[in-house]
Design a protein around this motif. Structure first.
Motif, PDB file in Angstrom:
ATOM      1  N   GLN A 188      82.289   6.294 -14.875  1.00 38.53           N
ATOM      2  CA  GLN A 188      81.631   6.785 -14.070  1.00 38.53           C
ATOM      3  C   GLN A 188      81.208   5.254 -13.766  1.00 38.53           C
ATOM      4  N   MET A 189      80.759   5.080 -13.137  1.00 39.01           N
ATOM      5  CA  MET A 189      80.262   3.590 -12.615  1.00 39.01           C
ATOM      6  C   MET A 189      79.444   3.260 -13.106  1.00 39.01           C
ATOM      7  N   SER A 190      78.369   2.386 -13.589  1.00 34.76           N
ATOM      8  CA  SER A 190      77.649   2.138 -14.573  1.00 34.76           C
ATOM      9  C   SER A 190      76.591   0.873 -14.462  1.00 34.76           C
ATOM     10  N   LEU A 191      75.737   0.612 -15.162  1.00 38.58           N
ATOM     11  CA  LEU A 191      75.228  -0.790 -14.726  1.00 38.58           C
ATOM     12  C   LEU A 191      76.129  -2.288 -15.432  1.00 38.58           C
ATOM     13  N   ALA A 192      76.937  -1.608 -16.609  1.00 38.28           N
ATOM     14  CA  ALA A 192      78.517  -2.597 -16.601  1.00 38.28           C
ATOM     15  C   ALA A 192      78.903  -3.249 -14.862  1.00 38.28           C
ATOM     16  N   ASP A 193      79.523  -2.227 -13.696  1.00 40.97           N
ATOM     17  CA  ASP A 193      79.511  -2.104 -12.918  1.00 40.97           C
ATOM     18  C   ASP A 193      79.233  -3.727 -12.358  1.00 40.97           C
ATOM     19  N   PHE A 194      77.726  -3.170 -11.553  1.00 43.72           N
ATOM     20  CA  PHE A 194      76.493  -3.397 -11.211  1.00 43.72           C
ATOM     21  C   PHE A 194      76.305  -5.346 -11.408  1.00 43.72           C
ATOM     22  N   ALA A 195      76.701  -5.190 -13.295  1.00 47.00           N
ATOM     23  CA  ALA A 195      76.093  -6.645 -14.004  1.00 47.00           C
ATOM     24  C   ALA A 195      77.436  -7.474 -13.767  1.00 47.00           C
ATOM     25  N   ALA A 196      78.459  -6.916 -13.563  1.00 53.37           N
ATOM     26  CA  ALA A 196      79.698  -8.081 -13.590  1.00 53.37           C
ATOM     27  C   ALA A 196      79.529  -8.860 -11.725  1.00 53.37           C
ATOM     28  N   ALA A 197      79.116  -6.918 -11.094  1.00 56.69           N
ATOM     29  CA  ALA A 197      78.963  -7.742  -9.462  1.00 56.69           C
ATOM     30  C   ALA A 197      78.100  -8.837  -9.283  1.00 56.69           C
ATOM     31  N   ALA A 198      77.695  -8.871  -9.740  1.00 56.51           N
ATOM     32  CA  ALA A 198      76.156  -9.944  -9.419  1.00 56.51           C
ATOM     33  C   ALA A 198      76.578 -11.185  -9.601  1.00 56.51           C
ATOM     34  N   GLN A 199      77.201 -11.407 -10.817  1.00 54.77           N
ATOM     35  CA  GLN A 199      77.935 -12.256 -11.476  1.00 54.77           C
ATOM     36  C   GLN A 199      78.871 -12.996 -10.549  1.00 54.77           C
ATOM     37  N   ILE A 200      79.959 -12.065 -10.393  1.00 51.61           N
ATOM     38  CA  ILE A 200      81.019 -12.468  -9.681  1.00 51.61           C
ATOM     39  C   ILE A 200      80.589 -12.843  -8.177  1.00 51.61           C
ATOM     40  N   SER A 201      79.426 -12.219  -7.724  1.00 55.35           N
ATOM     41  CA  SER A 201      78.904 -12.903  -5.880  1.00 55.35           C
ATOM     42  C   SER A 201      78.343 -13.494  -5.978  1.00 55.35           C
ATOM     43  N   VAL A 202      77.382 -14.049  -7.434  1.00 51.14           N
ATOM     44  CA  VAL A 202      76.419 -16.243  -7.345  1.00 51.14           C
ATOM     45  C   VAL A 202      78.434 -17.000  -8.166  1.00 51.14           C
ATOM     46  N   ALA A 203      79.269 -16.873  -8.035  1.00 55.69           N
ATOM     47  CA  ALA A 203      80.298 -17.325  -8.574  1.00 55.69           C
ATOM     48  C   ALA A 203      81.007 -17.306  -7.388  1.00 55.69           C
ATOM     49  N   ASP A 204      81.061 -16.226  -6.377  1.00 55.46           N
ATOM     50  CA  ASP A 204      81.918 -16.474  -4.952  1.00 55.46           C
ATOM     51  C   ASP A 204      81.594 -16.992  -3.412  1.00 55.46           C
ATOM     52  N   TYR A 205      79.808 -17.422  -3.578  1.00 55.96           N
ATOM     53  CA  TYR A 205      78.936 -17.602  -3.058  1.00 55.96           C
ATOM     54  C   TYR A 205      79.269 -19.643  -3.227  1.00 55.96           C
ATOM     55  N   LEU A 206      79.852 -19.407  -4.336  1.00 59.95           N
ATOM     56  CA  LEU A 206      79.557 -21.039  -4.674  1.00 59.95           C
ATOM     57  C   LEU A 206      81.323 -21.380  -4.538  1.00 59.95           C
ATOM     58  N   GLY A 207      82.147 -20.367  -4.481  1.00 60.44           N
ATOM     59  CA  GLY A 207      84.017 -20.910  -4.018  1.00 60.44           C
ATOM     60  C   GLY A 207      84.575 -21.242  -5.189  1.00 60.44           C
TER      61      GLY A 207
END
Lengths: 223, 223
Positions: free
Chosen positions: A159-178
């Protein structure tokens, strides 16, 4: 009404926003620049960090992304994000810590330092060696996500959990910064596209950090 | 039987040991050197960090000090350490994060790097500026502890909690490395003496890191 003191490119603010939205908790936003926190903010949180969640009318102040997420896990029945039995919950918390601590130290923090803080605050040139190293470590983390989503439906299990959101949050910032290159990470990329397309993610993808435009693919849920 | 993979001067291993002992959970110890982790250890924890708690017979592996503490909070009724209502629990978790993250980054990690890793692994001379800065920041944290115990009975409120053990674990490592000066911190010092005199603390104070003797006062519960 809750007010979230946050910063657009803070991955812990993003994790908290995603969790609150998924759980249907309404909040206003107040932007704080971590390098320019006021005494008033420092009184709310002696650690001088975002996120801080406040209800002024009720005189409540909650500090630290994980403490905030655990608080709403205990007080809101809707959309459990730290779910399952005690062992499954331990696995969710292990992965949240892996992304909050290791991914942040390896990837997000060096990218923020080199590409944001040096440009906006220190007026210095990014260190290309530090950037290369962060992107190399990002590949190792994406490989682990490939493995997780190849063996489970979501990062921590069925099941989708806080682990998915914690990971996606980090990746989204890294992705914003290329800092994210999906080449060779099809499984992780597929999982991230699903995360990106959630309604809770949309406001994050619209937000811009002045002076630092994101790459074109950043807000595109299909790429 | 649980086996805790730990490292003598790892504050997160210490926090976990204190919490397990307070809750009456029995465990054996297995020492891991973080700079020399085996592939087998890496398979147990891709983050390659201690503490890792394992039950080989039951094939259970728990990773991350906070995930381990939350697990036993959920499965063992004895001696609750994340206790009270949701707001009080949020306050406990805020302070745990303050010591696990800020105190560690400001004080414990630089001391470990300068006084342990440089001596045992890097064979380099400690940077006296970095040490001075860590001790200056230690004073600021001790001042905050003075304030907390001057306004509450324990760090997070009226009852002893995981916040006290997280803080004492960090301080004990900093103290082992000569980084704590109690002058001007009577309240914090009194609180730490009480923590030190608990039976759960005794085995930690007896343990030595080879090549790095602690200062004489370190294991003395009266000083």
């Amino acid at each position: 009404m809750w007010k979230l003191h946050h910063f657009a490119l803070c991955p812990f603010s993003r994790k908290t926003r995603l969790a609150l939205s998924e759980k249907g908790v309404a909040y206003d936003l107040e932007r704080v620049y971590p390098w320019d926190a006021t005494d008033e903010f420092y009184r709310k949180n002696p650690a001088a960090r975002v996120p801080v969640l406040e209800d002024e009318a009720k005189r409540l102040v909650l500090v630290d992304s994980q403490a905030i997420c655990e608080y709403f896990e205990e007080t809101e029945d809707r959309t459990p994000l730290i779910l399952g039995n005690a062992l499954q919950r331990a696995e969710i918390r292990r992965l949240v810590a892996l992304f909050d601590e290791n991914f942040f130290a390896d990837v997000t923090h060096p990218l923020l330092h080199e590409k944001m803080k040096k440009r906006l605050v220190l007026r210095a040139t990014p260190d290309s060696g530090a950037l290369r190293n962060a992107m190399k470590l990002a590949h190792e983390h994406l490989e682990y996500i490939d493995w997780l989503v190849g063996n489970r439906r979501w990062l921590a299990g069925a099941q989708m959990s806080l682990a998915d959101f914690a990971a996606a949050a980090q990746i989204s910032v890294a992705d914003y910064l290329g800092g994210i290159d999906w080449a060779g990470h099809e499984e992780a990329h597929g999982w991230y596209r699903v995360m990106k397309s959630r309604p809770s993610f949309r406001p994050l993808l619209q937000e811009k950090m002045e002076g630092i435009p994101p790459p074109r693919h950043y807000a595109d849920v299909n790429s």
